[in-house]
Design a protein around this motif. Sequence first.
Motif, PDB file in Angstrom:
ATOM      1  N   ILE A 213      -1.338  -1.006  -6.673  1.00 14.23           N
ATOM      2  CA  ILE A 213      -1.815  -0.168  -5.934  1.00 14.23           C
ATOM      3  C   ILE A 213      -0.716   0.821  -5.452  1.00 14.23           C
ATOM      4  N   SER A 214       0.210   0.342  -5.091  1.00 18.65           N
ATOM      5  CA  SER A 214       1.364   1.201  -4.274  1.00 18.65           C
ATOM      6  C   SER A 214       1.477   2.602  -5.296  1.00 18.65           C
ATOM      7  N   GLU A 215       1.682   2.310  -6.490  1.00 21.08           N
ATOM      8  CA  GLU A 215       1.713   3.628  -8.220  1.00 21.08           C
ATOM      9  C   GLU A 215       0.627   4.763  -7.214  1.00 21.08           C
ATOM     10  N   ILE A 216      -0.323   4.899  -6.502  1.00 16.27           N
ATOM     11  CA  ILE A 216      -1.220   5.956  -7.008  1.00 16.27           C
ATOM     12  C   ILE A 216      -0.591   7.084  -6.173  1.00 16.27           C
ATOM     13  N   ARG A 217       0.239   7.055  -6.163  1.00 16.03           N
ATOM     14  CA  ARG A 217       0.890   8.561  -5.917  1.00 16.03           C
ATOM     15  C   ARG A 217       1.458   9.479  -7.189  1.00 16.03           C
ATOM     16  N   VAL A 218       1.734   8.978  -8.344  1.00 14.94           N
ATOM     17  CA  VAL A 218       1.805   8.980  -9.653  1.00 14.94           C
ATOM     18  C   VAL A 218       0.453  10.303  -9.836  1.00 14.94           C
TER      19      VAL A 218
ATOM     20  N   LEU B 298       0.466  -1.269  -0.392  1.00 16.17           N
ATOM     21  CA  LEU B 298       0.234  -0.236  -0.147  1.00 16.17           C
ATOM     22  C   LEU B 298       0.787   1.086  -0.179  1.00 16.17           C
ATOM     23  N   PRO B 299       0.221   2.526  -0.346  1.00 17.24           N
ATOM     24  CA  PRO B 299       1.119   3.176  -0.153  1.00 17.24           C
ATOM     25  C   PRO B 299       1.571   4.432   0.719  1.00 17.24           C
ATOM     26  N   ARG B 300       1.799   4.990   0.430  1.00 18.94           N
ATOM     27  CA  ARG B 300       2.505   5.255   2.238  1.00 18.94           C
ATOM     28  C   ARG B 300       1.315   6.428   2.653  1.00 18.94           C
TER      29      ARG B 300
ATOM     30  N   ASN C  93     -11.238  -7.593  -7.381  1.00 17.66           N
ATOM     31  CA  ASN C  93     -11.429  -7.164  -8.980  1.00 17.66           C
ATOM     32  C   ASN C  93     -11.149  -4.960  -8.772  1.00 17.66           C
ATOM     33  N   ARG C  94     -12.536  -4.611  -7.531  1.00 19.53           N
ATOM     34  CA  ARG C  94     -12.833  -2.996  -7.256  1.00 19.53           C
ATOM     35  C   ARG C  94     -11.935  -3.102  -6.188  1.00 19.53           C
ATOM     36  N   HIS C  95     -11.191  -1.892  -5.898  1.00 18.96           N
ATOM     37  CA  HIS C  95     -10.543  -1.870  -5.076  1.00 18.96           C
ATOM     38  C   HIS C  95     -10.828  -0.429  -4.676  1.00 18.96           C
ATOM     39  N   TYR C  96     -10.976   0.189  -3.340  1.00 21.71           N
ATOM     40  CA  TYR C  96     -11.312   1.417  -2.832  1.00 21.71           C
ATOM     41  C   TYR C  96      -9.845   1.671  -1.730  1.00 21.71           C
ATOM     42  N   LEU C  97      -9.202   2.629  -1.663  1.00 18.24           N
ATOM     43  CA  LEU C  97      -8.175   2.922  -1.459  1.00 18.24           C
ATOM     44  C   LEU C  97      -8.414   5.429  -0.415  1.00 18.24           C
ATOM     45  N   PHE C  98      -7.920   4.988   0.024  1.00 24.23           N
ATOM     46  CA  PHE C  98      -7.507   5.766   0.947  1.00 24.23           C
ATOM     47  C   PHE C  98      -6.855   6.473   1.914  1.00 24.23           C
TER      48      PHE C  98
ATOM     49  N   TYR D 140      -8.358   0.534   2.396  1.00 25.71           N
ATOM     50  CA  TYR D 140      -7.862  -0.558   2.242  1.00 25.71           C
ATOM     51  C   TYR D 140      -9.124  -1.568   1.537  1.00 25.71           C
ATOM     52  N   THR D 141      -9.791  -1.130   1.034  1.00 26.15           N
ATOM     53  CA  THR D 141     -10.941  -2.232   0.547  1.00 26.15           C
ATOM     54  C   THR D 141     -11.231  -2.935  -0.555  1.00 26.15           C
ATOM     55  N   THR D 142     -11.567  -3.977  -0.896  1.00 23.32           N
ATOM     56  CA  THR D 142     -11.258  -4.539  -1.870  1.00 23.32           C
ATOM     57  C   THR D 142     -12.439  -5.519  -1.902  1.00 23.32           C
TER      58      THR D 142
END
Length: 274
Positions: free
Chosen positions: A210-215, A106-108, A119-124, A113-115
């Motif tokens: 998912i860890s690339e969400i910081r982009v 997971l990103p910093r 295949n569907r993910h929710y990230l806060f 995190y919910t899946t």
Amino acid sequence: MMINAQKIPFINRFLGIFRDGAVPTVVEEITIPEEPEIEEPLLIDNMINTKSNGYETKIRINDQKLVNIREEHNGVILSDYNYTHEQFITSILESVERQVLTTPLLPRGCIMYTTINKNRHYLFVEVAPQVRKVFYNTVCFDDVPFPRLLFGFSLMEHYEQIRVENVYVAALEDFVLQENTRVYYYPFTNVYQSGRVCWGNTKLPLLNSISEIRVVIELFFNSINNDDLYGGANLSKLSFRELLQSIQNKDFPVEYLNFTGKTLADWIDQFKDN
């Protein structure tokens, strides 16, 4: 000897005898069938007495206050062992199949995190207060303070790539987040009152993890701002240009934050519903 909890369907009721180290004052015997097809057990106080096809597993506390487990078939003793309470409970727990759930990397700053359906993910993701450049039309404002922010991402995974479906953002005041933390509108532009980010003509990249969400977060901060969607974003009563000029090289004034009327729990639930 390993005890198979699946063959002892009433074991949880028996374990209540040992809760908090308690030992019954009266020695009682519990008879539990090993076969899956069993009759409805007869329960009297702490005693369970059942039979099935001649097989029985008898569990009792003996005179030495040890757990005695005796297996019989039609009255013939097949096995007879004594266990301490700790050995008995440990053996039961080890025989129960355990399911292990592991999140991806997971990103910093990820607070939740919910899946769903794999295949569907929710990230806060929480972003701490910071100073950044803001691009307003053709002008770049340096040293603009941002309040604490919370990003919500709706992601869809397809063929080992992740597509960003929706991005929401809101402002926060509290350092320690709780369910009743107040959520404020994002105080600048490019965000609808619902919190959803307006990307204009910006095309979001596909992610490999998912860890690339910081982009995506960096893309948001480096987007061109204008006066669209600015109305009601904050309580300053200043135009966006005036606001940027007045807060440069300062902390963001928390009194400018406009309360959404929602708690953190409300905001997250609404995001998932949308």
